[in-house]
Scaffold this motif. Structure first.
Motif, PDB file in Angstrom:
ATOM      1  N   UNK A 138       0.833  -1.128  -0.037  1.00  0.00           N
ATOM      2  CA  UNK A 138      -0.129   0.064   0.018  1.00  0.00           C
ATOM      3  C   UNK A 138       0.855   1.177  -0.048  1.00  0.00           C
ATOM      4  N   UNK A 139       2.112   1.132   0.685  1.00  0.00           N
ATOM      5  CA  UNK A 139       2.795   2.400   0.648  1.00  0.00           C
ATOM      6  C   UNK A 139       3.480   2.641  -0.565  1.00  0.00           C
ATOM      7  N   UNK A 140       3.743   1.621  -1.439  1.00  0.00           N
ATOM      8  CA  UNK A 140       4.318   1.550  -2.821  1.00  0.00           C
ATOM      9  C   UNK A 140       5.901   1.744  -2.683  1.00  0.00           C
ATOM     10  N   UNK A 141       6.404   1.430  -1.369  1.00  0.00           N
ATOM     11  CA  UNK A 141       7.951   1.497  -1.374  1.00  0.00           C
ATOM     12  C   UNK A 141       8.771   0.227  -1.762  1.00  0.00           C
ATOM     13  N   UNK A 142       8.196  -0.767  -1.787  1.00  0.00           N
ATOM     14  CA  UNK A 142       9.032  -2.014  -1.914  1.00  0.00           C
ATOM     15  C   UNK A 142       8.515  -2.777  -3.174  1.00  0.00           C
ATOM     16  N   UNK A 143       7.192  -2.625  -3.574  1.00  0.00           N
ATOM     17  CA  UNK A 143       6.355  -3.626  -4.474  1.00  0.00           C
ATOM     18  C   UNK A 143       7.106  -3.367  -5.601  1.00  0.00           C
ATOM     19  N   UNK A 144       7.340  -4.442  -6.445  1.00  0.00           N
ATOM     20  CA  UNK A 144       8.005  -4.336  -8.079  1.00  0.00           C
ATOM     21  C   UNK A 144       6.969  -3.545  -8.705  1.00  0.00           C
ATOM     22  N   UNK A 145       7.293  -2.653  -9.887  1.00  0.00           N
ATOM     23  CA  UNK A 145       6.670  -1.994 -10.482  1.00  0.00           C
ATOM     24  C   UNK A 145       5.844  -2.933 -11.725  1.00  0.00           C
ATOM     25  N   UNK A 146       4.588  -2.627 -11.933  1.00  0.00           N
ATOM     26  CA  UNK A 146       3.902  -3.526 -12.744  1.00  0.00           C
ATOM     27  C   UNK A 146       4.378  -2.995 -14.101  1.00  0.00           C
ATOM     28  N   UNK A 147       4.638  -3.919 -14.929  1.00  0.00           N
ATOM     29  CA  UNK A 147       4.850  -3.461 -16.323  1.00  0.00           C
ATOM     30  C   UNK A 147       3.817  -2.898 -17.075  1.00  0.00           C
ATOM     31  N   UNK A 148       4.188  -1.563 -17.781  1.00  0.00           N
ATOM     32  CA  UNK A 148       2.943  -1.129 -18.442  1.00  0.00           C
ATOM     33  C   UNK A 148       2.180  -1.758 -19.339  1.00  0.00           C
ATOM     34  N   UNK A 149       2.627  -2.961 -19.949  1.00  0.00           N
ATOM     35  CA  UNK A 149       1.659  -3.577 -20.981  1.00  0.00           C
ATOM     36  C   UNK A 149       0.774  -4.394 -20.165  1.00  0.00           C
ATOM     37  N   UNK A 150       0.961  -4.616 -18.784  1.00  0.00           N
ATOM     38  CA  UNK A 150       0.039  -5.534 -17.922  1.00  0.00           C
ATOM     39  C   UNK A 150      -1.005  -4.437 -17.423  1.00  0.00           C
ATOM     40  N   UNK A 151      -0.682  -3.208 -17.099  1.00  0.00           N
ATOM     41  CA  UNK A 151      -1.386  -2.220 -16.381  1.00  0.00           C
ATOM     42  C   UNK A 151      -2.491  -1.777 -17.463  1.00  0.00           C
ATOM     43  N   UNK A 152      -2.018  -1.439 -18.894  1.00  0.00           N
ATOM     44  CA  UNK A 152      -2.863  -0.988 -19.712  1.00  0.00           C
ATOM     45  C   UNK A 152      -2.711  -1.420 -20.978  1.00  0.00           C
ATOM     46  N   UNK A 153      -3.373  -2.755 -21.073  1.00  0.00           N
ATOM     47  CA  UNK A 153      -3.098  -3.413 -22.460  1.00  0.00           C
ATOM     48  C   UNK A 153      -3.923  -2.892 -23.617  1.00  0.00           C
ATOM     49  N   UNK A 154      -5.066  -2.174 -23.315  1.00  0.00           N
ATOM     50  CA  UNK A 154      -5.608  -1.696 -24.078  1.00  0.00           C
ATOM     51  C   UNK A 154      -4.659  -0.513 -25.132  1.00  0.00           C
ATOM     52  N   UNK A 155      -3.779  -0.068 -24.687  1.00  0.00           N
ATOM     53  CA  UNK A 155      -2.821   0.854 -25.405  1.00  0.00           C
ATOM     54  C   UNK A 155      -1.713   0.273 -26.327  1.00  0.00           C
ATOM     55  N   UNK A 156      -1.784  -0.936 -26.328  1.00  0.00           N
ATOM     56  CA  UNK A 156      -0.639  -1.606 -26.974  1.00  0.00           C
ATOM     57  C   UNK A 156      -1.257  -1.591 -28.357  1.00  0.00           C
ATOM     58  N   UNK A 157      -0.335  -1.310 -29.262  1.00  0.00           N
ATOM     59  CA  UNK A 157      -0.574  -1.427 -30.980  1.00  0.00           C
ATOM     60  C   UNK A 157      -0.064  -2.778 -31.445  1.00  0.00           C
ATOM     61  N   UNK A 158      -1.138  -3.321 -31.735  1.00  0.00           N
ATOM     62  CA  UNK A 158      -0.632  -4.893 -32.533  1.00  0.00           C
ATOM     63  C   UNK A 158      -0.570  -4.630 -34.161  1.00  0.00           C
ATOM     64  N   UNK A 159       0.490  -5.460 -34.646  1.00  0.00           N
ATOM     65  CA  UNK A 159       0.578  -5.329 -35.967  1.00  0.00           C
ATOM     66  C   UNK A 159      -0.226  -6.041 -36.577  1.00  0.00           C
ATOM     67  N   UNK A 160      -0.526  -5.706 -37.982  1.00  0.00           N
ATOM     68  CA  UNK A 160      -1.365  -6.583 -38.893  1.00  0.00           C
ATOM     69  C   UNK A 160      -0.693  -7.720 -39.226  1.00  0.00           C
ATOM     70  N   UNK A 161      -1.346  -8.769 -39.193  1.00  0.00           N
ATOM     71  CA  UNK A 161      -0.775 -10.096 -39.738  1.00  0.00           C
ATOM     72  C   UNK A 161      -0.216 -10.008 -40.874  1.00  0.00           C
ATOM     73  N   UNK A 162       0.961 -10.606 -41.196  1.00  0.00           N
ATOM     74  CA  UNK A 162       1.678 -10.502 -42.573  1.00  0.00           C
ATOM     75  C   UNK A 162       1.012 -11.124 -43.256  1.00  0.00           C
ATOM     76  N   UNK A 163       0.360 -12.377 -43.161  1.00  0.00           N
ATOM     77  CA  UNK A 163      -0.378 -13.130 -44.053  1.00  0.00           C
ATOM     78  C   UNK A 163      -1.574 -12.439 -44.558  1.00  0.00           C
ATOM     79  N   UNK A 164      -2.103 -11.837 -43.974  1.00  0.00           N
ATOM     80  CA  UNK A 164      -3.403 -10.806 -44.170  1.00  0.00           C
ATOM     81  C   UNK A 164      -2.947  -9.813 -45.366  1.00  0.00           C
ATOM     82  N   UNK A 165      -1.637  -9.090 -45.059  1.00  0.00           N
ATOM     83  CA  UNK A 165      -1.035  -8.251 -46.347  1.00  0.00           C
ATOM     84  C   UNK A 165      -0.608  -8.889 -47.670  1.00  0.00           C
ATOM     85  N   UNK A 166      -0.276 -10.286 -47.458  1.00  0.00           N
ATOM     86  CA  UNK A 166       0.119 -11.047 -48.555  1.00  0.00           C
ATOM     87  C   UNK A 166      -1.449 -11.273 -49.275  1.00  0.00           C
ATOM     88  N   UNK A 167      -2.274 -11.535 -48.671  1.00  0.00           N
ATOM     89  CA  UNK A 167      -3.453 -11.693 -49.387  1.00  0.00           C
ATOM     90  C   UNK A 167      -4.156 -10.333 -49.965  1.00  0.00           C
TER      91      UNK A 167
END
Length: 256
Positions: free
Chosen positions: A27-56
């Motif tokens: 609760x104090x936040x003094x010794x807890x390990x930082x949560x990776x950003x991609x786990x805290x806000x997964x909605x902000x990750x940008x995913x790449x378009x699948x390559x096979x889709x671009x080949x089609x």
């Protein structure tokens, strides 16, 4: 029985103390390990378009039917500070082409034939749009990582004692690398574009392989190595100040 009655409260107390100290620390936040950003806000990750889709997409766009297009290679690169997928393919007319897609949106950002490299003048125009008024010191066409690129060295007015080296896709003109290094710029000379334009009056279909600035008999010169209309290799030496052609000869590879 007394033994068990005595020990249980101690164990429970120890466990409660551990739980309390852990809860307090988190609760104090003094010794807890930082949560990776991609786990805290997964909605902000940008995913790449699948390559096979671009080949089609490529097959459907450049062929009357999907079987008309044969994909030669497909790879993820960084060009113009942008993640892109580059797909080389043989189209319905049996010609090799290159198409470039933004890796995240899937939007087509470039397309070019691959029969011959882009003319040097077009490459230099792209350079000038990025660094207006810069002095091109030397250029050359070479193979890097299995692909053809133009390398352009220029003195940029924004950097008084620096030069830039641009590595550009030889077919689309897109910048693959943009690096700076220290070196004193040269004095005023005729533009490389004008020298190539003058040479093209004699060799209309020339393909410029490389250029460079140098000294010959205490005169500043531009050396241009190119293929003529019959794909014979030439070397032309031009006075960099007056534009006068000093040498123009057939140049076997061993001479250069």
């Amino acid at each position: 029985m007394k033994v068990f009655c005595f020990r249980i409260p101690i164990v429970l107390g120890v466990l409660a103390g551990v739980a309390l100290s852990s809860s307090t620390a988190f609760s104090a936040g003094s010794s807890a390990p930082a949560t990776p950003a991609h786990l805290e806000q997964p909605g902000k990750l940008r995913s790449m378009v699948p390559l096979d889709q671009l080949i089609v997409t490529t097959r459907n766009k450049f062929g009357n039917k999907a079987s008309d297009v044969v994909v030669h290679s497909a790879r993820l690169l960084e060009e113009e500070r942008q993640k892109v997928f580059v797909i080389d393919f043989i189209d319905a007319n049996n010609k090799l082409e290159r198409v470039v897609y933004d890796a995240f949106s899937g939007k087509q950002v470039d397309h070019a034939p691959m029969q011959t490299p882009m003319p040097m003048e077009e490459i230099l125009a792209k350079v000038d749009s990025k660094y207006p008024g810069s002095n091109r010191i030397r250029t050359w066409l070479e193979r890097q990582n299995g692909g053809m690129v133009y390398v352009i060295e220029l003195a940029d007015k924004q950097f008084k004692v620096k030069r830039r080296q641009l590595t550009m896709d030889a077919y689309t003109g897109r910048v693959i690398k943009d690096e700076t290094y220290d070196m004193k710029p040269d004095g005023k000379q005729i533009s490389l574009e004008q020298i190539i334009k003058n040479a093209r009056e004699k060799y209309r279909g020339m393909v410029v392989l490389r250029t460079r600035s140098s000294m010959k008999d205490n005169i500043k010169v531009r050396e241009i190595v190119f293929l003529d209309d019959n794909r014979i290799r030439h070397k032309m030496v031009v006075n960099a100040v007056t534009g006068e052609v000093i040498e123009d000869r057939i140049a076997p590879l061993s001479w250069i």
